[in-house]
Motif scaffolding. Structure first.
Motif, PDB file in Angstrom:
ATOM      1  N   GLY A 130       1.017  -1.184  -0.031  1.00  0.00           N
ATOM      2  CA  GLY A 130       0.176  -0.059  -0.175  1.00  0.00           C
ATOM      3  C   GLY A 130       0.643   1.358   0.125  1.00  0.00           C
ATOM      4  O   GLY A 130       0.275   2.418   0.105  1.00  0.00           O
ATOM      5  N   GLY A 131       2.199   1.287   0.083  1.00  0.00           N
ATOM      6  CA  GLY A 131       2.970   2.383  -0.196  1.00  0.00           C
ATOM      7  C   GLY A 131       2.992   3.218   1.151  1.00  0.00           C
ATOM      8  O   GLY A 131       2.839   2.640   2.154  1.00  0.00           O
ATOM      9  N   ILE A 132       3.295   4.542   1.063  1.00  0.00           N
ATOM     10  CA  ILE A 132       3.637   5.410   2.162  1.00  0.00           C
ATOM     11  C   ILE A 132       2.500   6.261   2.150  1.00  0.00           C
ATOM     12  O   ILE A 132       2.300   7.112   1.164  1.00  0.00           O
ATOM     13  N   LEU A 133       1.612   6.359   3.203  1.00  0.00           N
ATOM     14  CA  LEU A 133       0.614   7.324   3.304  1.00  0.00           C
ATOM     15  C   LEU A 133      -0.178   6.991   2.025  1.00  0.00           C
ATOM     16  O   LEU A 133      -0.866   7.785   1.422  1.00  0.00           O
ATOM     17  N   GLY A 134      -0.343   6.016   1.694  1.00  0.00           N
ATOM     18  CA  GLY A 134      -1.120   5.534   0.284  1.00  0.00           C
ATOM     19  C   GLY A 134      -0.638   5.905  -0.731  1.00  0.00           C
ATOM     20  O   GLY A 134      -1.084   5.743  -1.944  1.00  0.00           O
ATOM     21  N   ARG A 135       0.613   6.635  -0.980  1.00  0.00           N
ATOM     22  CA  ARG A 135       1.597   6.686  -1.952  1.00  0.00           C
ATOM     23  C   ARG A 135       2.593   5.574  -2.358  1.00  0.00           C
ATOM     24  O   ARG A 135       3.077   5.277  -1.696  1.00  0.00           O
ATOM     25  N   GLN A 136       2.416   5.064  -3.728  1.00  0.00           N
ATOM     26  CA  GLN A 136       3.320   4.382  -4.213  1.00  0.00           C
ATOM     27  C   GLN A 136       4.900   4.884  -4.299  1.00  0.00           C
ATOM     28  O   GLN A 136       4.965   6.245  -4.252  1.00  0.00           O
ATOM     29  N   ILE A 137       5.980   4.079  -4.250  1.00  0.00           N
ATOM     30  CA  ILE A 137       7.119   4.580  -4.505  1.00  0.00           C
ATOM     31  C   ILE A 137       7.695   4.497  -5.699  1.00  0.00           C
ATOM     32  O   ILE A 137       7.743   3.429  -6.213  1.00  0.00           O
ATOM     33  N   GLU A 162       5.130   8.276   8.120  1.00  0.00           N
ATOM     34  CA  GLU A 162       3.553   8.125   8.333  1.00  0.00           C
ATOM     35  C   GLU A 162       3.516   8.716   9.886  1.00  0.00           C
ATOM     36  O   GLU A 162       2.513   9.028  10.279  1.00  0.00           O
ATOM     37  N   LYS A 163       4.573   8.693  10.755  1.00  0.00           N
ATOM     38  CA  LYS A 163       4.233   9.224  11.904  1.00  0.00           C
ATOM     39  C   LYS A 163       4.088  10.704  11.757  1.00  0.00           C
ATOM     40  O   LYS A 163       3.432  11.139  12.504  1.00  0.00           O
ATOM     41  N   ALA A 164       5.076  11.188  10.872  1.00  0.00           N
ATOM     42  CA  ALA A 164       4.835  12.896  10.747  1.00  0.00           C
ATOM     43  C   ALA A 164       3.690  13.271   9.867  1.00  0.00           C
ATOM     44  O   ALA A 164       3.389  14.219  10.054  1.00  0.00           O
ATOM     45  N   LYS A 165       3.035  12.267   9.186  1.00  0.00           N
ATOM     46  CA  LYS A 165       2.268  12.493   8.256  1.00  0.00           C
ATOM     47  C   LYS A 165       2.437  13.619   7.314  1.00  0.00           C
ATOM     48  O   LYS A 165       1.706  14.454   6.846  1.00  0.00           O
ATOM     49  N   SER A 166       3.578  13.722   6.931  1.00  0.00           N
ATOM     50  CA  SER A 166       4.449  14.613   6.097  1.00  0.00           C
ATOM     51  C   SER A 166       5.586  14.060   5.434  1.00  0.00           C
ATOM     52  O   SER A 166       6.199  13.250   6.231  1.00  0.00           O
TER      53      SER A 166
END
Ligand code: ATP
Ligand code: ATP
Ligand code: URE
Ligand code: MG
Ligand code: MG
Lengths: 288, 386, 241, 354, 239
Positions: free
Chosen positions: B39-46, B295-299
């Motif tokens: 599922g990637g990072i914060l929903g974004r693929q890498i 993901e922790k920073a949501k940024s």
């Protein structure tokens, strides 16, 4: 005391062998034929890889080493035919061509054979003198270096082929006009040169890590040795190696490898400054 | 969907260091594949953009700029030698992009843009050296590559040996690219050490092991880079590496369930890999650490990520165990193990030190939560007391 | 006129020969024939292409058009070395000794490659050029100009060629040795039947040995002087142009 | 004076050539207005290296001195810039640092050159001495990791490289990106034209004459050593200029910019381009730098193979160098076309060679 | 008045003494011929005079100044120039540029161009002036080399076998050329094997043999000398 003396000789012999074996092939290809062979290290690498490959197939080491030298020689003949023969009249372009070749070969080896090859271990065991133990194989290397020097001298100074080959390298058109098959002579000479490079790789293969760029470790030393030998490489290379080996050994022993390395290069600069034509210029007696 | 996150990767897969760089590329590829699948990072693929600097520092600079300024990557990872890392830092420092250095190294970089994933001397030497002294004796001979890594490591050894009341009976620095060691071997025999610290670097210098074995040197050896990094025990014919000891956060021979599971995944994807070295392993972790931070920073902003780091809670569960980023130095805590190599090159875990913090930078005054030094310190080059 | 049917006595036959450097033609249709055992001179002013013609004959310069036949065989496509082995001997203008090799080794090259000449030849060469014997071990490149010229001639002689091509053999040689060389060439021809083609500017030499002369002008043979025409006045007139 | 811009020593003359020159220059000046800022910076970076190539072209192509030491002077000025910029405190002082570091490289070249040329070193010996000197510097700098190795407040920092110097700065303005690009273009134009004038002058005549036959040149009354030294100092100074600019560009320099294989690169650029002409070197070095980078970006592990193939193909197919080869092809084609039309016109007026 | 004085000069190469205790004076304004067998040391003596070799012993004076320790270029700047035995032109440079390089210190601008053209015509090379010098025939290279030596307008002109490879007519022309320059005050020292040429130009002749002065005097006296005939001239010239 005698242990110290022996170890002094051993260290000298070790550096000497390294310089001679890495320079012998270049002495012909560069020193005599004038081809600035930037792929010299790659022929060394070739010898090492073939040796290791054959040993891993179960071929006895000595046989593998001879086969490896022959392989490098044959590849040399092929390379001469395909590439190098165009460059005898423009040696500076040979630099570019062989450099390109070197890039192709090292990287292709990396892609084909992989980045690291497993070593085969050094034969011959060790012996002890005084408090020190020594690898016997290193003396074998020294013996080979001396044999290579003698062989070269005989081939190029004492045989019919050698006389014609030297004539060809000094003035190919004239030699041709006297009937020399210059194309063939060039190819064979180049093959001998690369074969000797291959032999160097073959002999050092058991003692070194094999990577496709391993040839680079030999290149500076070999060029330096050949060049300060001077125009008459058959006479100059041996004293050049003796000279550099002594300096390197003395500095290595007293001040460590880094000073050994820097010191050797400084010595090279100074030797050339004193003898701008190289060592052989003082050895070749003019007149009778 | 949102556009993918761009990961810029600089690893040498050509040139002298290719055999180490290859596992690093593989580690990154494996991690990215896994993360994308889940599922990637914060929903974004890498999206991975890898360039090969071929071991050339100038190429590191060119490509660093290219990735940062043209491809506008969200994170930069890579570099093998410390020189390549130093080539990148001035460039990274002028952006707001985080940079992950994934090697063990000589330590000491105090730079807010950089996160170090590898082990550092206080993790490697303060475990290894006391053990070697206790087991083999107080006299050590050091052969080290003659550049920053070797020299600073030797400095660490000197400091620790002094604390232990040991004696450094010889130190020899070898220029990179030197492959002949007859003199060194004799110097060692003359100095009669109890054991050797081998921090020689690169394929040429690795020839030392074969040549020492051929001369029947037969001394116990310790190192912070052998086995786990250069997998010499796989590359040399036994018993060249016999009696080698090393500490690291990762060896492929670690066989905890997590490690075994990880190795299985790796070898499934890269069946030809000779050895999963610590660099490759760290490179793999780097992406998970990045994911955790984002993901922790949501940024994906460095500043936000650093806020997470400052909490001391930037941790992941890695195959070695749980690892966390130290807020002061932005280096990573590691579970350290000491291994030994046997005559047939079999590897045995001798000791598990548990988690060790990268404490040294913090102790000497680097505190990135307060001040960005952008400098590299060593035991003899400490921050100025302000 | 193109003939491949040359009579066996004709040792060399050149027909409509074109050659040059780069794109510039120098030889523009040269025709000449030399019979076995002849001594033939080629004369002409500087730069008309005499040396170029000699280079074509030995094969160091490629022919563009036309044919060169040697004893009835078309050798136009043969390389210089093959021609040398077939019996061509060549002494270039400017000597071209092998500078870093000794006098002895220079001679060896001629000897080793050349045809079977018997053991006497080296002795004969040393006899004609005693200086070479004296200086056997001197590097050829350090010899004086005339000494090098002697060496170049000796080197070609020693291979016992059936056809000798000499490009200004007397250049730089002291008068007494020039006479010597003339005698030597004659006796070679007389004893071994060697055919000789030579380029020369030195009037005395031409008169001393040439039995026939070709006159060259701007890449062509414009005339030939035969027999009695090879006398001081005629030759001088030709060289005056 | 301007007559010297053209001459037997440089290819390219006449209206045609100078129009092309102006078109290229105009294109170069306009480039930043439509290109990505990264690409502009990247081009500026390529231009940094060109000075070193031009310097080698002068020494090797014109002077016949194959110097392996371009990186030696690159390094001296590169480190020199770093040391000076750090110690003089950045800002506008960096301009002084740039100038001084190039002067430093030229002084060093003067010393080494005097030592070599007055010692009668030439040919391949020249190459080996300069190579050795380069390697000595590289090895030396490689082991300066310890804090004791510093000049003023600048740490040499061994193999990891020297850092912390400002880039070229005017007041508060960093000369970067397109500003750097314009500075580079201006410098290149100045250096290129100045070198053209040099080689087409009487001095240039003596330089090439010395390459051809130093003894004959001396027999014409020239102290060839002075001319060789001049060539060497200028050529090395240009390498120094590259070095100082490189350090300023990346605010970083390491010994690996000095040792092998970096030392071989200028030779490769110049040989590839055609060492006998400044224009060829200028164009060729740029193309090669650009080409190698592009190849490396897009072909991963095959890059080195492709680079090797490119070089090999060049020397085999275009013996005078890539640019000269292409140039010659174009010229031949042009002439052939003209000749064909001439012949067509002249038709049967052409006298048959009889 | 002596322009060049060679005083007790010797030159040894290893065990070989090429020039041995030679004393030679060349007077200002004369044409002096140096003859002798191959290997006599003539070219070596020339090289000693221009400074390409340092003498093993002895001194060389030019215009009363001892120049023994001077480098060749300094001697050339004093007013001597040489045409070497083997053509040594700048092979990869155009013919005109060869001449220009020799002229440019003396003349510049249109004067230089005019002088170039004059010399090129004189040397019969005007048509070939854009060719590379290496592409000239052997004889043409000799001409060019003579031209370069002349271009310097030296006080002393040293010519080592200038007419080798020239036809009798060209040799004669060369002789006339040298005489005309000599008439304008140029001193000439020339090595030759061509006796016709020597006869044409020589005012004084010195014979060198085995590195030593063997004989000197007018050509007539030399030609009468039976020993010279024996070592050098052979039958033809020994009338
Ligand atoms: N290597 C070369 N490249 C181009 N042109 C050449 C070359 N060698 C000779 N030429 C040209 O070819 C022509 C003929 O030269 P060649 O050497 O055959 O003359 P030659 O008759 O032997 O003259 P000489 O009497 O001076 O020796 C000359 O115009 C010369 O310029
Ligand atoms: N560099 C050298 N090394 C050794 N011997 C040399 C060297 N140069 C000349 N010689 C020898 O010195 C002697 C004189 O040579 P030199 O060239 O002066 O003769 P020369 O009188 O000019 O003869 P020629 O008429 O043949 O040109 C010769 O025997 C020659 O072999
Ligand atoms: N980081 C290292 N091993 O240089
Ligand atoms: Mg000729
Ligand atoms: Mg002479």
């Amino acid at each position: 005391m005698s242990a110290e003396l022996f170890s002094l000789f051993y260290q000298f012999a070790d550096v000497f062998a390294f310089l001679i074996l890495s320079a012998a092939g270049l002495a012909i290809v560069f020193g005599m034929m004038g081809v600035i062979n930037m792929a010299h290290g790659e022929f060394i690498m070739c010898g090492a890889y073939v040796t290791v490959g054959l040993v891993n197939l179960g071929v006895p080491l000595a046989v593998a080493q001879i086969l490896a030298a022959l392989t490098a020689g044959l590849i040399g003949v092929l390379v001469e035919f395909l590439v190098v023969r165009r460059f005898y009249k423009r040696p500076l372009d040979s630099l570019l061509a062989t450099w390109g070749l070197s890039l192709i070969v090292t990287q292709s080896m990396l892609l084909i054979v992989g980045s690291a090859v497993r070593g085969i271990g050094t034969p011959e065991g060790s012996f002890a003198i005084g408090g020190y133990t020594f690898s016997t194989y290193r003396l074998v290397l020294f013996g080979c270096a001396v044999a290579v020097l003698a062989g070269l001298y005989i081939i190029f100074m004492k045989t019919r082929f050698g006389v014609i080959a030297r004539a060809t390298m000094q003035n190919a058109a004239m030699a041709k006009a006297l009937g020399a098959r210059t194309g063939r002579i060039y190819a064979i000479s180049f093959g001998i040169g690369t074969g000797l490079a291959g032999l160097c790789g073959a002999l050092y293969a058991p003692t070194m890590t094999l990577i496709p760029t391993m040839g680079a470790t030999f290149v500076v030393e070999s060029f330096v040795t050949v060049v300060i030998g001077g125009a008459n490489v058959l006479l100059g290379t041996a004293p050049a190696a003796v000279f550099l080996a002594m300096i390197r050994m003395a500095l290595n022993a007293s001040y460590g490898q880094i000073i050994g390395q820097i010191g050797m290069l400084v010595a090279v600069i100074l030797i050339i400054r004193v003898l701008p034509e190289g060592l052989s210029s003082v050895l070749v007696r003019r007149g009778r | 969907a949102e556009p993918p996150l761009k990961v810029g990767l600089l690893e040498d897969v050509s040139g002298d260091l290719a055999f180490m760089g290859m596992p690093k590329l593989h580690g990154s590829q494996l991690a990215i594949e896994e993360i994308n699948k889940s599922g990637g990072i914060l929903g974004r693929q890498i999206e991975l953009i890898h360039l090969d600097p071929q071991g050339d520092n100038a190429r590191y600079q060119e490509f660093g700029r290219r990735l940062l300024n043209r491809d506008k990557v969200d994170v930069l990872i890579g570099g093998i030698t410390s020189a390549s890392r130093e080539a990148l830092r001035p460039i990274v420092d002028r952006t707001t992009t985080p940079y992950f250095y994934t090697n063990q190294y000589e330590g000491g970089v105090c730079d807010a843009s950089m996160i170090s994933m590898g082990a550092v001397p206080e993790q490697q030497f303060s475990t290894l050296i006391p053990w070697m002294v206790e087991k083999f004796g107080k006299k050590v001979y050091v052969i080290a590559a003659d550049y920053n890594f070797g020299q600073i490591s030797a400095e660490w050894n000197r400091k620790i040996m002094k604390d232990l009341g040991g004696e450094v009976v010889g130190e020899e620095f070898i220029p990179l690219g030197v492959s002949q060691f007859a003199q060194t071997i004799q110097n060692i025999q003359k100095a009669k050490p109890d054991w050797l610290l081998t921090i020689n670097v690169g394929a040429a210098q690795d020839s030392f092991f074969e040549q020492a074995a051929a001369a029947n040197l037969n001394l116990p050896m310790g190192s912070s880079i052998k086995v786990m990094l250069g997998f010499e025990h796989k590359r040399f014919k036994p018993p060249a590496l016999n009696n080698m000891h090393a500490t690291a956060n990762w060896f492929e021979e670690i066989d905890t369930p997590e490690a075994t599971e990880f190795k299985k995944r790796w070898h499934a994807k890269f069946p030809d890999e000779l050895y999963i070295n610590d660099m490759g392993y760290n490179a793999y972790n780097a992406l998970y650490m990045y994911k955790a931070l984002v993901e922790k920073a949501k940024s994906i902003k460095l500043d936000d990520m650093r806020k997470v780091i400052a909490t001391g809670d930037a941790c992941i569960d890695a195959p070695e165990g749980k690892v966390c980023i130290d807020p002061k130095s932005q280096h990573t805590s590691h579970r350290m193990r000491l291994i030994s190599v046997g005559p047939k090159h079999e590897v045995k875990v001798e000791k598990d030190y548990g988690t060790i913090q990268p404490y040294w930078l913090g102790e000497i005054g680097c505190d990135l939560t307060k001040k960005n030094d952008k400098d590299q310190y060593t035991p003899s080059h400490l921050p100025k007391k302000s | 006129m193109l003939t491949n049917v040359s009579s066996p006595e004709r040792i060399i036959d050149v027909a409509e020969l074109w050659a040059g450097y780069g794109a510039t033609p120098i030889l523009q249709g040269v025709n000449m024939s030399v019979w076995r055992g002849e001594i033939v001179g080629v004369i002409g002013r500087n730069g008309v292409g005499k040396s170029t013609l000699m280079r074509c004959l030995i094969g160091l310069l490629q022919t563009w058009r036309g044919t060169i036949s040697f004893m009835g065989q078309d050798v136009t496509a043969l390389e210089a070395d093959a021609r040398a082995r077939a019996g061509f001997g060549y002494i270039p203008q400017g000597r071209d000794v092998f500078p870093q090799m000794t006098v002895e080794e220079n001679l060896q090259v001629g000897e080793l490659i050349g045809g079977p000449g018997g053991k006497k030849l080296p002795e004969l060469v040393y006899e004609y050029f005693p200086r070479l014997k004296e200086r056997r071990r001197q590097a050829a490149g350090t010899m004086s100009g005339g000494e090098q010229q002697q060496l170049a001639i000796g080197r070609a002689l020693i291979g016992n060629p059936s056809l000798m091509i000499l490009d200004e053999p007397s250049e730089g040689i002291q008068p007494s040795i020039v006479q010597h060389i003339c005698e030597a060439l004659r006796s070679f021809r007389n004893e071994l039947g060697t055919t000789i083609i030579f380029v020369e500017q030195n009037l005395d030499t031409i008169l001393a040995i040439a039995e026939r002369c070709y006159i060259m002008e701007k890449g062509k043979i414009t005339r030939s002087l035969a027999g009695a025409e090879v006398n001081e006045d005629d030759v001088r007139e030709q060289l005056l142009l | 004076m301007f007559k010297l811009l053209e001459g037997p020593q440089t290819l390219g003359r006449g209206k045609m050539f100078w129009s092309c020159f102006l078109v290229v220059l105009a294109g170069a000046l306009a480039y930043p207005s439509f290109a990505d800022s990264y690409d502009v910076g990247n081009f500026a970076y390529f231009l940094i290296w060109i000075f070193m190539a031009l310097g080698l072209c002068l020494m090797w192509g014109y002077g016949g001195m194959l110097s392996f030491g371009q990186t030696l002077f690159f390094g001296i000025a590169g480190y020199g810039y770093g040391v000076l910029a750090i110690n003089m405190g950045g800002g506008t002082a960096t301009i002084a640092a740039l100038v001084l570091s190039v002067v430093l490289a030229m002084i060093a070249a003067g010393i080494l050159g005097y030592f070599m040329i007055w010692g009668g070193i030439n040919g391949i010996f020249f190459g080996i001495v300069t190579l050795s000197a380069t390697l000595v510097l590289a090895f030396f700098l490689g082991q300066t990791a310890g804090p004791e190795w510093h000049i003023g407040s600048a740490r040499l920092n061994g193999f990891n490289g020297m850092k912390g110097m400002d880039p070229l700065t005017v007041g508060d303005f960093y000369v970067e990106g397109s500003a750097l690009y314009y500075v580079m273009v201006a410098l290149i134009v100045i250096v290129y034209l100045a070198l053209r004038m040099l080689v087409n002058s009487g001095i240039g005549n003596v330089i090439v004459a010395t390459r051809e036959n130093p003894q004959r040149a001396e027999m014409l009354g020239y102290d060839v050593r002075k001319y060789q030294l001049l060539t060497f100092v200028i050529g090395s100074g240009l390498a120094g200029l590259s070095g100082a600019l490189y350090t300023s560009w990346g605010q970083f320099i390491t010994p690996s910019s000095i040792g092998l294989p970096a030392a071989a690169m200028p030779i490769v650029w110049v040989a590839f381009s055609g060492r006998s002409d400044l224009t060829a070197t200028l164009v060729g070095a740029f193309l090669l730098l650009f080409g190698f980078q592009t190849i490396t970006v897009y072909s991963q592990q095959a890059a080195l193979v492709l680079m090797g193939v490119l070089l090999l193909a060049t020397v085999m197919l275009a013996p005078q160098g890539f640019v000269l080869g292409i140039g010659k092809l174009a010229a031949d084609w042009w002439q052939a076309r003209r000749r064909r039309s001439d012949v067509a016109e002249a038709g049967r007026l052409q006298p048959e060679e009889s | 008045m002596a322009l060049v004085e060679v005083k007790g000069v010797s030159k040894r190469f290893g065990g070989l003494t090429a020039v041995s205790g030679v004393d030679l004076t060349v007077n200002a304004g004369e044409i002096h011929c140096l003859i002798g067998p191959n290997g006599a040391g003539k070219s070596t003596l020339f090289k000693l005079i221009v400074g390409l070799y340092p003498p093993t012993e002895g001194n060389i004076l030019f215009d009363t100044v001892d120049i023994t320790a001077e480098r060749p270029y300094a001697r050339v700047q004093r007013g001597m120039s040489i045409k070497m035995q083997a053509p040594s032109v700048f092979k990869e440079l155009p013919v005109r540029q060869n001449i220009q390089t020799a002229l440019q210190e003396r003349l510049s601008g249109p004067e230089r161009i005019a002088e170039e053209d004059r010399l090129l015509t004189l040397l019969n090379l005007a048509a070939d002036c854009d060719k590379l010098a290496g592409a000239l025939s052997h004889g043409q290279q000799q001409w060019l080399e003579i031209g370069m030596a002349l271009a310097l307008k030296p006080q002393l002109l040293l010519l080592d076998e200038p007419t080798a490879g020239m036809s009798p007519e060209e040799t004669f022309k060369t002789g006339e050329l040298i005489r005309s320059f000599n008439a304008e005050g140029m001193t000439v020292l020339v090595v030759e094997h061509d006796m016709a040429f020597v006869r044409q130009v020589a005012q004084r002749v010195t014979v060198l043999h085995l590195g030593r002065i063997f004989a000197r005097g007018t050509l007539e006296s030399i030609l009468q000398d039976g020993k010279v005939a024996e070592i050098y001239l052979g039958k033809t010239h020994a009338h």
